[in-house]
Design an enzyme around this catalytic site. Structure first.
Site, PDB file in Angstrom:
ATOM      1  N   SER A 124       1.301  -1.676   0.396  1.00  0.00           N
ATOM      2  CA  SER A 124      -0.590  -0.111   0.084  1.00  0.00           C
ATOM      3  C   SER A 124       0.765   0.840  -0.321  1.00  0.00           C
ATOM      4  CB  SER A 124      -0.943  -0.335   1.165  1.00  0.00           C
ATOM      5  OG  SER A 124      -1.328   1.559   1.211  1.00  0.00           O
ATOM      6  N   TYR A 148      -1.988  -1.117  10.829  1.00  0.00           N
ATOM      7  CA  TYR A 148      -1.544  -1.558   9.459  1.00  0.00           C
ATOM      8  C   TYR A 148      -0.976  -1.561   8.349  1.00  0.00           C
ATOM      9  CZ  TYR A 148      -4.007  -1.559   4.931  1.00  0.00           C
ATOM     10  OH  TYR A 148      -4.184  -1.987   3.569  1.00  0.00           O
ATOM     11  N   LYS A 152       1.851  -3.898   7.208  1.00  0.00           N
ATOM     12  CA  LYS A 152       2.471  -3.839   5.416  1.00  0.00           C
ATOM     13  C   LYS A 152       3.914  -3.516   5.206  1.00  0.00           C
ATOM     14  CE  LYS A 152      -1.175  -4.412   3.513  1.00  0.00           C
ATOM     15  NZ  LYS A 152      -1.933  -5.178   2.512  1.00  0.00           N
TER      16      LYS A 152
HETATM   17  P1  NAD Z   1     -10.949  -7.060   1.083  1.00  0.00           P
HETATM   18  O1  NAD Z   1     -11.364  -6.961   2.487  1.00  0.00           O
HETATM   19  O2  NAD Z   1     -11.995  -6.224   0.349  1.00  0.00           O
HETATM   20  O3  NAD Z   1     -10.234  -8.142   0.907  1.00  0.00           O
HETATM   21  C1  NAD Z   1      -9.475  -8.747   1.595  1.00  0.00           C
HETATM   22  C2  NAD Z   1      -9.909 -10.470   1.535  1.00  0.00           C
HETATM   23  O4  NAD Z   1      -8.628 -11.257   2.578  1.00  0.00           O
HETATM   24  C3  NAD Z   1     -11.420 -10.734   2.345  1.00  0.00           C
HETATM   25  O5  NAD Z   1     -12.189 -11.110   1.679  1.00  0.00           O
HETATM   26  C4  NAD Z   1     -11.196 -11.427   3.787  1.00  0.00           C
HETATM   27  O6  NAD Z   1     -12.297 -12.327   3.927  1.00  0.00           O
HETATM   28  C5  NAD Z   1     -10.103 -12.303   3.394  1.00  0.00           C
HETATM   29  N1  NAD Z   1      -9.379 -12.569   4.587  1.00  0.00           N
HETATM   30  C6  NAD Z   1      -8.901 -11.379   5.475  1.00  0.00           C
HETATM   31  N2  NAD Z   1      -7.436 -12.885   6.450  1.00  0.00           N
HETATM   32  C7  NAD Z   1      -8.027 -13.714   5.951  1.00  0.00           C
HETATM   33  C8  NAD Z   1      -7.488 -14.338   6.375  1.00  0.00           C
HETATM   34  N3  NAD Z   1      -6.431 -14.506   7.350  1.00  0.00           N
HETATM   35  N4  NAD Z   1      -7.483 -15.570   5.875  1.00  0.00           N
HETATM   36  C9  NAD Z   1      -8.524 -15.686   3.979  1.00  0.00           C
HETATM   37  N5  NAD Z   1      -8.699 -15.145   3.598  1.00  0.00           N
HETATM   38  C10 NAD Z   1      -8.114 -13.535   4.531  1.00  0.00           C
HETATM   39  O7  NAD Z   1     -10.571  -5.959   0.872  1.00  0.00           O
HETATM   40  P2  NAD Z   1      -8.788  -5.232  -0.342  1.00  0.00           P
HETATM   41  O8  NAD Z   1      -9.516  -4.080  -0.436  1.00  0.00           O
HETATM   42  O9  NAD Z   1      -9.921  -6.491  -2.085  1.00  0.00           O
HETATM   43  O10 NAD Z   1      -7.723  -5.138  -0.222  1.00  0.00           O
HETATM   44  C11 NAD Z   1      -7.283  -6.580  -1.271  1.00  0.00           C
HETATM   45  C12 NAD Z   1      -5.344  -6.025   0.376  1.00  0.00           C
HETATM   46  O11 NAD Z   1      -5.361  -5.027  -0.901  1.00  0.00           O
HETATM   47  C13 NAD Z   1      -5.516  -6.355   1.673  1.00  0.00           C
HETATM   48  O12 NAD Z   1      -3.988  -7.233   2.373  1.00  0.00           O
HETATM   49  C14 NAD Z   1      -5.439  -4.502   2.061  1.00  0.00           C
HETATM   50  O13 NAD Z   1      -4.684  -4.113   3.271  1.00  0.00           O
HETATM   51  C15 NAD Z   1      -4.365  -4.429   0.806  1.00  0.00           C
HETATM   52  N6  NAD Z   1      -4.805  -3.009  -0.165  1.00  0.00           N
HETATM   53  C16 NAD Z   1      -5.918  -2.552  -0.240  1.00  0.00           C
HETATM   54  C17 NAD Z   1      -6.184  -1.015  -0.397  1.00  0.00           C
HETATM   55  C18 NAD Z   1      -7.945  -0.783  -0.606  1.00  0.00           C
HETATM   56  O14 NAD Z   1      -8.119   0.437  -0.618  1.00  0.00           O
HETATM   57  N7  NAD Z   1      -8.925  -1.463  -0.839  1.00  0.00           N
HETATM   58  C19 NAD Z   1      -5.194  -0.676  -0.329  1.00  0.00           C
HETATM   59  C20 NAD Z   1      -4.025  -1.076  -0.526  1.00  0.00           C
HETATM   60  C21 NAD Z   1      -3.764  -2.015   0.409  1.00  0.00           C
HETATM   61  N1  UFG Z   2     -12.246  10.965   3.453  1.00  0.00           N
HETATM   62  C1  UFG Z   2     -13.344  12.150   3.944  1.00  0.00           C
HETATM   63  N2  UFG Z   2     -15.135  11.276   3.873  1.00  0.00           N
HETATM   64  C2  UFG Z   2     -14.694   9.789   4.166  1.00  0.00           C
HETATM   65  C3  UFG Z   2     -14.073   9.376   4.363  1.00  0.00           C
HETATM   66  C4  UFG Z   2     -12.274   9.974   3.446  1.00  0.00           C
HETATM   67  O1  UFG Z   2     -13.757  12.954   3.900  1.00  0.00           O
HETATM   68  O2  UFG Z   2     -15.633   9.787   5.231  1.00  0.00           O
HETATM   69  C5  UFG Z   2     -11.615  11.823   2.265  1.00  0.00           C
HETATM   70  C6  UFG Z   2      -9.897  11.717   3.417  1.00  0.00           C
HETATM   71  O3  UFG Z   2      -9.611  12.315   4.870  1.00  0.00           O
HETATM   72  C7  UFG Z   2      -8.957  12.215   2.515  1.00  0.00           C
HETATM   73  C8  UFG Z   2      -9.201  10.931   1.514  1.00  0.00           C
HETATM   74  O4  UFG Z   2     -10.634  11.002   1.480  1.00  0.00           O
HETATM   75  O5  UFG Z   2      -8.550  12.541   2.417  1.00  0.00           O
HETATM   76  C9  UFG Z   2      -9.628   9.600  -0.054  1.00  0.00           C
HETATM   77  O6  UFG Z   2      -9.946   9.204   2.234  1.00  0.00           O
HETATM   78  P1  UFG Z   2      -9.925   7.490   1.836  1.00  0.00           P
HETATM   79  O7  UFG Z   2     -10.033   6.715   3.392  1.00  0.00           O
HETATM   80  O8  UFG Z   2     -10.717   6.683   0.753  1.00  0.00           O
HETATM   81  O9  UFG Z   2      -8.220   6.761   1.647  1.00  0.00           O
HETATM   82  P2  UFG Z   2      -6.918   7.179   2.293  1.00  0.00           P
HETATM   83  O10 UFG Z   2      -5.993   7.937   1.822  1.00  0.00           O
HETATM   84  O11 UFG Z   2      -6.625   7.675   3.699  1.00  0.00           O
HETATM   85  O12 UFG Z   2      -6.407   5.682   2.690  1.00  0.00           O
HETATM   86  C10 UFG Z   2      -6.764   4.622   1.385  1.00  0.00           C
HETATM   87  C11 UFG Z   2      -6.313   2.859   2.597  1.00  0.00           C
HETATM   88  C12 UFG Z   2      -5.296   2.426   3.006  1.00  0.00           C
HETATM   89  C13 UFG Z   2      -4.229   2.499   1.770  1.00  0.00           C
HETATM   90  C14 UFG Z   2      -4.400   4.102   1.799  1.00  0.00           C
HETATM   91  C15 UFG Z   2      -3.256   3.623   0.155  1.00  0.00           C
HETATM   92  O13 UFG Z   2      -7.797   3.429   3.483  1.00  0.00           O
HETATM   93  O14 UFG Z   2      -5.619   1.563   3.590  1.00  0.00           O
HETATM   94  O15 UFG Z   2      -5.626   4.542   1.158  1.00  0.00           O
HETATM   95  O16 UFG Z   2      -3.262   2.847  -0.506  1.00  0.00           O
HETATM   96  F1  UFG Z   2      -3.084   2.287   3.140  1.00  0.00           F
END
Ligand code: NAD
Ligand code: UFG
Length: 337
Positions: A124, A148, A152
């Protein structure tokens, strides 16, 4: 290639399964369903005509992983499984270190036992902490501001140490910026449980009438309109980034690190207005105090991914919000309908 997709019923994993199938790969999904539903597999089948093999279980369960590797002859692993709620990670740090760090170490141990040496890991942009400047390049300093993010970063560091000791492995760390959007069919999308933490799912739930109004966390940042700026990337572009990494890197020994972002920053209010245009309705919002731990600006320099993987994001902001709205309006309660 036969690709083990951990967390494959989740948001990014499910879209990646679709792209894998479309490109002739065979995904094998494992997930403990703690944050997703098995019904996602029906949707993948509806879109692609193929249903991925699925085994329900936890990446922390060695016996389960042994069974998976014994049953399928896996070429490469794409590892999405993890917990991702920043606020919850502050309240329950051990849950995050156990699931994200111990879970990954267990997965790697079982990969090693099964002689599978190719891994793509969901990292991330959070590992850049509060960057000194934007756009962010892969060699910028890393740091963490919450458990979190630290989970990572720890995994990235563990995997780099592991690679040092096992140089024939291919380990690719993909640092995602802000994944948004949904599959163009409207059959798959993001389905957060409880109050959404992230901006676009919250906006979408306001638009569909599930929530009254959006809170905008701060309008006094040093950005053009005072609201936070992020690099929003369409989830299908992100999925394609994994395909590119699989094609180019899966058999190249090394630790490979890529930003997956568009290189474009958009503010909270720009996102709200783009969504209003797509949904043809207004999104009520109020300005609230800044959210703890938020930074002003975060966007990628995606040049290295373009040069090395031949990958670049192609879907624009209009497509991101239009696809999100199609998914949300067709499935007002997500997969729970
Ligand atoms: P998500 O929660 O939709 O998908 C993650 C999946 O992993 C879920 O289906 C959950 O049931 C499964 N899971 C969690 N723990 C588990 C375990 N111990 N064993 C088996 N399955 C398990 O999340 P996503 O948005 O698809 O994110 C996928 C990956 O990308 C995550 O590792 C997350 O940290 C990373 N990531 C997501 C974002 C974002 O904003 N969505 C940003 C940066 C990184
Ligand atoms: N925001 C609002 N109101 C809300 C939610 C978010 O104003 O209800 C704003 C936040 O302050 C920020 C922007 O919208 O300025 C984006 O916020 P998000 O929560 O959607 O995303 P972040 O950038 O904070 O974080 C996300 C994921 C993290 C990841 C990061 C970088 O949640 O897990 O992107 O990949 F690490």
């Amino acid at each position: 290639m036969k690709v083990l997709v951990t967390g494959g019923t989740g948001y990014i994993g499910s879209h990646t399964c679709i792209q894998l199938i479309k490109q002739g790969h065979t995904p094998v999904v494992i997930d403990n369903l703690c944050n997703s539903k098995e019904m996602v597999l029906d949707r993948i089948e509806q879109v692609t005509g193929a249903r991925p093999a699925f085994m329900q279980g936890d990446i922390r369960d060695s016996a389960f992983l042994k069974k998976v590797f014994a049953e399928y002859s896996i070429d490469s692993v794409i590892h999405f499984a993890g917990l991702k709620a920043v606020g919850e990670s502050v309240e329950k740090p051990l849950k995050y270190y156990d699931n994200n760090v111990s879970g990954t170490l267990n997965l790697v141990r079982e990969m090693q036992a099964a002689n599978v040496k190719s891994l793509i890991f969901s990292s991330s942009a959070t590992v850049y902490g509060d960057p000194a400047s934007v756009p962010i390049k892969e060699d910028f300093p890393t740091s963490a501001t919450n458990p979190y993010g630290r989970s990572k970063l720890m995994v990235e560091e563990c995997l780099q140490d592991f690679h040092h000791a096992n140089p024939d492995w291919s380990i690719t760390l993909l640092r995602y910026f802000n994944p948004v959007g949904a599959h163009e069919s409207g059959l798959l999308g993001e389905d957060p449980q409880g109050t959404p933490n992230n901006l676009l799912p919250f906006v979408a739930q306001v638009a569909v009438g599930r929530r009254e109004k959006l809170g905008v966390f701060g309008n006094d940042y040093p950005t053009p309109d005072g609201t936070g700026v992020r690099d929003y990337i369409h989830v299908v572009d992100l999925a394609d980034g994994h395909l590119a990494a699989l094609d180019k890197m899966a058999h190249q020994p090394g630790t490979h690190i890529f930003n997956l972002g568009t290189g474009q920053g958009n503010s909270v209010l720009e996102m709200v207005h783009a969504f209003e245009a797509a949904a043809k309705r207004s999104i009520p919002y109020e300005i609230k105090p800044r959210r703890a731990g938020d930074i002003a600006e975060c966007y990628a320099d995606p040049a290295y991914a373009k040069a090395t993987l031949g990958w670049t994001a192609t879907r624009d902001l209009q497509t991101m919000v239009k696809d999100t709205w199609r998914w949300q309006s067709k499935n007002p309660n997500g997969y729970w309908d």
